[in-house]
Design a protein around this motif. Structure first.
Motif, mmCIF file in Angstrom:
data_model
loop_
_atom_site.group_PDB
_atom_site.id
_atom_site.type_symbol
_atom_site.label_atom_id
_atom_site.label_comp_id
_atom_site.label_asym_id
_atom_site.label_seq_id
_atom_site.Cartn_x
_atom_site.Cartn_y
_atom_site.Cartn_z
ATOM 1 N N GLY A 169 12.700 40.818 70.412
ATOM 2 C CA GLY A 169 12.903 40.215 69.117
ATOM 3 C C GLY A 169 14.040 41.121 68.468
ATOM 4 O O GLY A 169 14.667 41.755 69.206
ATOM 5 N N LYS A 170 14.394 40.962 67.110
ATOM 6 C CA LYS A 170 15.225 41.656 66.559
ATOM 7 C C LYS A 170 14.700 43.004 65.838
ATOM 8 O O LYS A 170 13.630 42.687 65.272
ATOM 9 N N TRP A 171 15.496 43.787 65.878
ATOM 10 C CA TRP A 171 15.048 45.292 65.366
ATOM 11 C C TRP A 171 16.225 45.956 64.571
ATOM 12 O O TRP A 171 17.311 45.306 64.648
ATOM 13 N N LEU A 172 16.080 46.671 63.476
ATOM 14 C CA LEU A 172 16.808 47.540 62.833
ATOM 15 C C LEU A 172 16.919 48.923 63.270
ATOM 16 O O LEU A 172 15.567 49.463 63.187
ATOM 17 N N ASP A 306 20.435 45.833 53.407
ATOM 18 C CA ASP A 306 20.374 44.481 52.839
ATOM 19 C C ASP A 306 21.678 43.761 53.114
ATOM 20 O O ASP A 306 21.598 42.513 53.590
ATOM 21 N N ALA A 307 22.721 44.541 52.997
ATOM 22 C CA ALA A 307 24.139 43.683 53.301
ATOM 23 C C ALA A 307 24.148 43.223 54.816
ATOM 24 O O ALA A 307 24.616 42.285 55.125
ATOM 25 N N LEU A 308 23.618 44.054 55.649
ATOM 26 C CA LEU A 308 23.629 43.634 57.219
ATOM 27 C C LEU A 308 22.546 42.342 57.212
ATOM 28 O O LEU A 308 23.449 41.456 57.939
ATOM 29 N N LEU A 309 21.610 42.342 56.811
ATOM 30 C CA LEU A 309 20.608 41.135 56.887
ATOM 31 C C LEU A 309 21.452 39.958 56.176
ATOM 32 O O LEU A 309 21.511 38.911 56.840
ATOM 33 N N LYS A 310 22.128 40.085 55.158
ATOM 34 C CA LYS A 310 22.576 38.980 54.509
ATOM 35 C C LYS A 310 23.848 38.600 55.069
ATOM 36 O O LYS A 310 24.189 37.332 55.403
ATOM 37 N N THR A 311 24.603 39.398 55.591
ATOM 38 C CA THR A 311 25.919 38.954 56.670
ATOM 39 C C THR A 311 25.397 38.263 57.863
ATOM 40 O O THR A 311 26.214 37.380 58.287
ATOM 41 N N ASN A 312 24.344 38.482 58.373
ATOM 42 C CA ASN A 312 23.819 37.953 59.681
ATOM 43 C C ASN A 312 22.737 36.665 59.247
ATOM 44 O O ASN A 312 21.978 36.264 60.024
ATOM 45 N N LEU A 314 19.765 36.735 57.949
ATOM 46 C CA LEU A 314 18.460 37.258 58.363
ATOM 47 C C LEU A 314 17.673 37.622 57.001
ATOM 48 O O LEU A 314 18.278 38.030 55.757
ATOM 49 N N THR A 315 16.185 37.306 57.238
ATOM 50 C CA THR A 315 15.552 38.172 55.985
ATOM 51 C C THR A 315 14.392 39.084 56.955
ATOM 52 O O THR A 315 14.492 39.065 58.142
ATOM 53 N N ALA A 316 13.576 39.649 56.072
ATOM 54 C CA ALA A 316 12.872 40.817 56.543
ATOM 55 C C ALA A 316 11.922 40.062 57.739
ATOM 56 O O ALA A 316 11.496 40.914 58.368
ATOM 57 N N ALA A 317 11.619 38.487 57.580
ATOM 58 C CA ALA A 317 10.611 37.987 58.280
ATOM 59 C C ALA A 317 11.164 37.995 59.740
ATOM 60 O O ALA A 317 10.510 37.577 60.758
ATOM 61 N N ASP A 318 12.659 38.117 59.828
ATOM 62 C CA ASP A 318 13.270 37.905 61.175
ATOM 63 C C ASP A 318 13.259 39.076 61.891
ATOM 64 O O ASP A 318 13.570 39.402 62.943
ATOM 65 N N ILE A 319 12.747 40.422 61.214
ATOM 66 C CA ILE A 319 12.985 41.756 61.867
ATOM 67 C C ILE A 319 11.545 42.203 62.271
ATOM 68 O O ILE A 319 10.485 42.050 61.394
ATOM 69 N N ARG A 320 11.380 42.800 63.432
ATOM 70 C CA ARG A 320 10.055 43.019 63.859
ATOM 71 C C ARG A 320 9.796 44.369 63.115
ATOM 72 O O ARG A 320 8.623 44.440 62.698
ATOM 73 N N GLN A 321 10.654 45.444 63.411
ATOM 74 C CA GLN A 321 10.646 46.793 62.793
ATOM 75 C C GLN A 321 11.760 47.652 62.407
ATOM 76 O O GLN A 321 12.819 47.148 63.166
ATOM 77 N N ILE A 322 11.683 48.505 61.692
ATOM 78 C CA ILE A 322 12.860 49.599 61.431
ATOM 79 C C ILE A 322 12.448 50.634 62.275
ATOM 80 O O ILE A 322 11.478 51.368 61.964
ATOM 81 N N ILE A 342 12.723 47.163 51.682
ATOM 82 C CA ILE A 342 13.074 45.709 52.956
ATOM 83 C C ILE A 342 11.907 45.039 53.306
ATOM 84 O O ILE A 342 12.071 43.946 53.683
ATOM 85 N N GLY A 343 10.850 45.846 53.215
ATOM 86 C CA GLY A 343 9.496 44.943 53.634
ATOM 87 C C GLY A 343 9.165 44.884 54.922
ATOM 88 O O GLY A 343 8.681 43.740 55.316
ATOM 89 N N VAL A 344 9.695 45.711 55.674
ATOM 90 C CA VAL A 344 9.532 45.591 57.394
ATOM 91 C C VAL A 344 8.877 47.024 57.647
ATOM 92 O O VAL A 344 9.041 47.995 57.147
ATOM 93 N N GLU A 345 7.947 46.869 58.737
ATOM 94 C CA GLU A 345 7.476 48.101 58.890
ATOM 95 C C GLU A 345 8.212 49.011 59.698
ATOM 96 O O GLU A 345 9.168 48.796 60.529
ATOM 97 N N VAL A 346 7.973 50.328 59.342
ATOM 98 C CA VAL A 346 9.039 51.439 59.723
ATOM 99 C C VAL A 346 8.154 52.094 60.794
ATOM 100 O O VAL A 346 7.033 52.544 60.778
ATOM 101 N N ASN A 347 8.966 52.364 62.149
ATOM 102 C CA ASN A 347 8.643 53.006 63.377
ATOM 103 C C ASN A 347 8.985 54.297 63.389
ATOM 104 O O ASN A 347 10.169 54.153 63.506
#
Length: 834
Positions: A169-172, A306-312, A314-322, A342-347
């Motif tokens: 999947g997609k990660w940050l 936020d800008a990176l997600l917007k450019t691509n 994507l929303t937080a739901a598309d990201i597995r973890q940071i 961001i609302g994404v789990e931090v790893n």
């Protein structure tokens, strides 16, 4: 002996590390003195000695004029540092090279460190990247590959997780280090790809340390001792409190670390007031106070996420973890704000301090050296014999997720009566003796999540070794590879803007394309260049956003063809092919070939070091502020209140930058000047985007009409090549129009115009139109009117005889006689070389 690079180096702003990938996996080498994994990126010059690392860092408070750190943020610039002890100057490259030389002493692998992968922030521009490579070369590393830090961190993270299904999947990757910030969008499948990134080269833990000084310590001292402008006196080399600045920098860094694990921390230091009295100072600083002053900086990193997600899209739901990387991610506020905003789990399962070096070592293990490594002297006498009757070729996958690997060996020579044996270095796999054939197949059993080293040997019937392969057969099991590195920004040429007096950018290589890259462009000389003259043609290269103005981007250097390099004259209107190449490590090479004369020019790209002039920067900020004010007034008059609010915000930020610039002198020891330039460029790009969007609608209408006209001509008179070029442009139409950029649409119109001109150059109507256009020029427009007049007379005869081929040649001869300031009003001159 391995033929892989194996060594990975994290050359950090605050600390540096050396990683190694061997048969026992990846490990971080420790300093033989003190046994720490990290080496402070700090250099001191004292009493004729050069001191690097922890000891140099301890001298910051005692001898700040001879101690240097955080120089990574000045890589690629023309800045140098003055060394008081020997009255010399050192560059960021030279200081980085000293750190790398010291890191080489950590190496206890038994292999010479002559090739290495060195990491850089993904937002490093080409100048900074090339400076990093140069530091490696100066340190005696003969072969240097660069790797973007988010990719390294992703490799460290992915190769730690055993269950691949949990990774897909997609990660940050959120990398907040000592001096830089990067956030990368990573996609993990069979391979790992970095899809996009954003970053700030002047945002990191060093800035948090400076905020502690400026916002917490300085106000306390100013109030207690009635001192005005204390911070300005600290930040300038000639200031009375400059030494105190360096002392407090080190103490602020330690305080920041303590506040990551405690609610309060104590700061103790000596302070000499303006009367010369020495005072002992103790400050109790709360974590809440620290968080209040750094919150805007941390929020700035979240805005980039936020800008990176917007450019691509994507929303937080598309990201597995940071995934967190970098020492500054230990700050609790970083983790809590990320999770909340961001609302994404931090790893945080990987060590943020060592992750980049570990990932660099993984990457290094997948890269072959370009030169052979000398074999270690084993003393066995079993090295490959020069006169061996065998020549062995191998076929196998160097990386696999399977538990075994098929090894195919082709043996040339008489194999009768000989046997071979394959063994794994750890003793866990042994084929025993197998009769040698011309084609041999072995199923290799692999250790999981490790590098497997196998040896191959041939024996005669008496069990004497007659051939031993000197290079190890290596297979990486269960580790991820990287699907290439991406270009972080557009690489562009500055060209004339159609129907205006300014210039625009034309992309040579586009952001996020996989490196290495190669492209050929055809340009036209807009002036005559005579053999042996002191004249030259120049075209500037920039790195940034191709939809922005050149002023919003980073100048990389220029292309230059000199008259002194010519073997013959090159006339205006001549075509030149420019062949651009950029390596995986961002080296740029440009070759030029003049089609008409057959002359070739190599290495015409002249890179430049980045420098900042305060007065020029002040002018640029003031000019941009005025542009914002003009657009703001226009938006208010048009009752476009949303746009007015945006430009009002830009204007306020630029006013703040003006105030900051007013406080800075050339002797400023902080990075404020570079940070202001970065912010200026950021707001300039925002303004460009707003401006081009507002003017793009008219260009869209013109483009659609122009496209239809071009299609009619191309499909009635053009050949297959012209049609293919046209369809390629149209295929990108949706993306270009969606960008809502007048610059981008304009560039597409120019591309179509070039195809039309190519078709029409032999068209009689066009040839006659060109002749008529030339006849409209007055006598004073020509270098030699008498000669031009003769050509016009010849042209009249050719026109009457309808000899259009001859008339075309005469047009070229007349054009050569035109003075350079009188350009034909034809679009090809707007994309030429000057």
């Amino acid at each position: 002996m391995s033929d892989r690079i194996s060594f990975g180096i994290d050359l950090g702003t605050t600390n540096s590390l050396l990683g190694f990938s061997g048969s026992n996996g990846v490990e971080i080498f420790k300093n033989p003195v003190g046994h720490k994994e990290t080496l402070p990126s700090c250099v001191a010059f004292r009493n004729g000695r050069t001191i690097i690392g922890e000891k140099a860092r301890e001298l910051i408070g005692k001898d700040p004029g001879n101690v240097f750190h955080s120089f990574k943020r000045k890589m690629g610039t023309g800045q140098t540092y003055f060394v008081e002890s020997n009255t010399s100057f050192v560059s960021p490259i030279e200081l980085s090279a000293l750190v790398l030389k010291e890191l080489k002493n950590f190496n206890f692998s038994g292999l010479p460190l002559t090739a290495a992968v060195i990491t850089i922030p993904s937002s490093f521009d080409t100048l900074q990247s090339n400076a990093t490579k140069e530091a490696g070369y100066q340190a005696g590393i003969e072969e240097v590959l660069l790797l973007q830090e988010p990719i390294a961190a992703s490799l460290a993270f992915a190769n730690k997780i055993a269950d691949r299904e949990k990774l897909e999947g997609k990660w940050l990757v959120y990398d907040l280090g000592g001096g830089t910030f990067d956030v990368a969008l990573v996609e993990i499948g069979d391979e790992m790809r970095v899809l996009d990134h954003k970053g700030d080269n002047y945002l990191g833990g060093l800035d948090f340390d400076n905020l502690i000084i400026e916002k917490l310590i300085v106000p306390y001292l100013e109030l207690k001792y009635s001192i005005d402008g204390l911070f300005d006196k600290m930040r300038n080399t000639g200031g009375a409190y400059n030494k105190l600045y360096y002392i407090l920098q080190h103490k602020a860094e330690e305080l920041k670390k303590e506040l990551s694990v405690a609610e309060t921390a104590e700061l103790e230091f000596d302070f000499t007031d303006e009367s010369g009295q020495l005072n002992d100072e103790y400050l109790n600083i709360r974590r809440a106070d620290f968080e209040e002053i750094v919150r805007p900086k941390i929020q700035g990193t979240i805005d980039l996420v936020d800008a990176l997600l917007k450019t691509n899209n994507l929303t937080a739901a598309d990201i597995r973890q940071i995934v967190l990387v970098g020492g500054s991610t230990y700050i609790p506020l970083v983790r809590s704000l990320l999770a909340e905003s961001i609302g994404v789990e931090v790893n945080n399962t990987i060590d943020p301090t060592t992750a980049i070096a570990i990932g660099a070592a993984y990457f290094a293990s997948s890269k072959l050296r370009s030169t052979q490594v000398p074999a270690a002297n084993t003393g066995t006498g079993e090295e490959k014999k020069k006169d061996s009757q065998f020549r062995i070729r191998y076929s196998y996958n160097k990386q696999t997720s399977d538990t075994d690997e098929v090894l195919v060996m082709l043996a040339e020579g008489d194999t009768a009566g000989y046997f071979y044996r394959v063994t794994r270095k750890d003793g866990g796999f042994d084929t025993g003796l197998i009769p040698l054939k011309n084609k041999n197949t072995v199923i290799l059993s692999l250790l999981l999540k490790a590098r497997n080293d196998f040896a191959f040997e041939i024996f005669d019937a008496a069990n004497n070794s007659v051939y031993k392969e000197p290079q190890t057969i290596e297979v990486e099991q269960g580790t991820y590879s990287v699907y290439g590195q991406t270009l972080p920004n557009d690489i562009c040429l500055e060209v004339d803007n159609v129907n205006s007096q300014n210039t625009r950018l034309e992309a040579v290589f586009a952001k996020n394309n996989l490196l290495p890259l190669k492209r050929t462009l055809t340009k036209t000389f807009s002036k005559t260049l005579l053999k042996g003259s002191s004249d030259s043609v120049l075209i500037n290269m920039y790195e940034g956003d191709k939809f922005s103005r050149p002023a919003s981007c980073i100048p990389l250097g220029h292309l230059q063809i000199k008259g002194t390099d010519l073997t013959g004259d090159i006339y205006r209107g001549s075509d030149v092919e420019l062949i651009f190449e950029i390596s995986e490590s961002r080296d740029i090479k440009v070759l030029a070939y003049c089609i008409s004369s057959g002359q070739e020019f190599s290495d015409i790209f002249k890179p430049m070091a980045r420098s900042i002039d305060i007065e020029r920067l002040k002018h640029e900020v003031a000019e941009l502020k005025d542009d914002c004010e003009g657009t703001l007034n226009w938006a208010l008059a048009s009752q476009d209140y949303e746009k007015a609010a945006q430009h009002k915000a830009y204007q306020e930020e630029l006013i703040h930058l003006e105030i900051e610039l007013g406080r800075i002198t050339q002797n400023d020891v902080t990075d404020s000047l570079y940070q202001i330039e970065e912010r200026k460029r950021y707001y300039s790009q925002l303004f460009d985007a707003q401006h081009t969007q507002s003017t793009s609608s008219g260009f869209k209408e013109y483009y659609l009409s122009y496209k239809n006209d071009c299609r009619d001509l191309i499909y009635t008179r053009g050949d297959a090549k012209h049609k293919q070029q046209f369809e390629k442009i149209v295929a990108e139409e949706e993306k270009i129009l969606a960008a809502a950029s007048s610059y981008a649409i304009q560039a597409v119109i120019n591309d179509m115009g070039r195809i039309v001109r190519e078709i029409r150059k032999n068209d009689p109507d066009f040839i006659v139109q060109t002749f008529e256009s030339l006849r409209s020029f007055r006598e004073e427009c020509f270098k030699d009117w008498s000669l031009a007049h003769k050509y016009f007379q010849m042209g009249e005869r050719a026109f009457e005889e309808r000899n259009y081929i001859e008339l075309k040649t005469i047009n070229n001869s007349i054009t050569v006689q035109l003075k350079d300031e009188y350009l034909i009003n034809d679009n090809y001159t707007n994309t030429g070389l000057k």
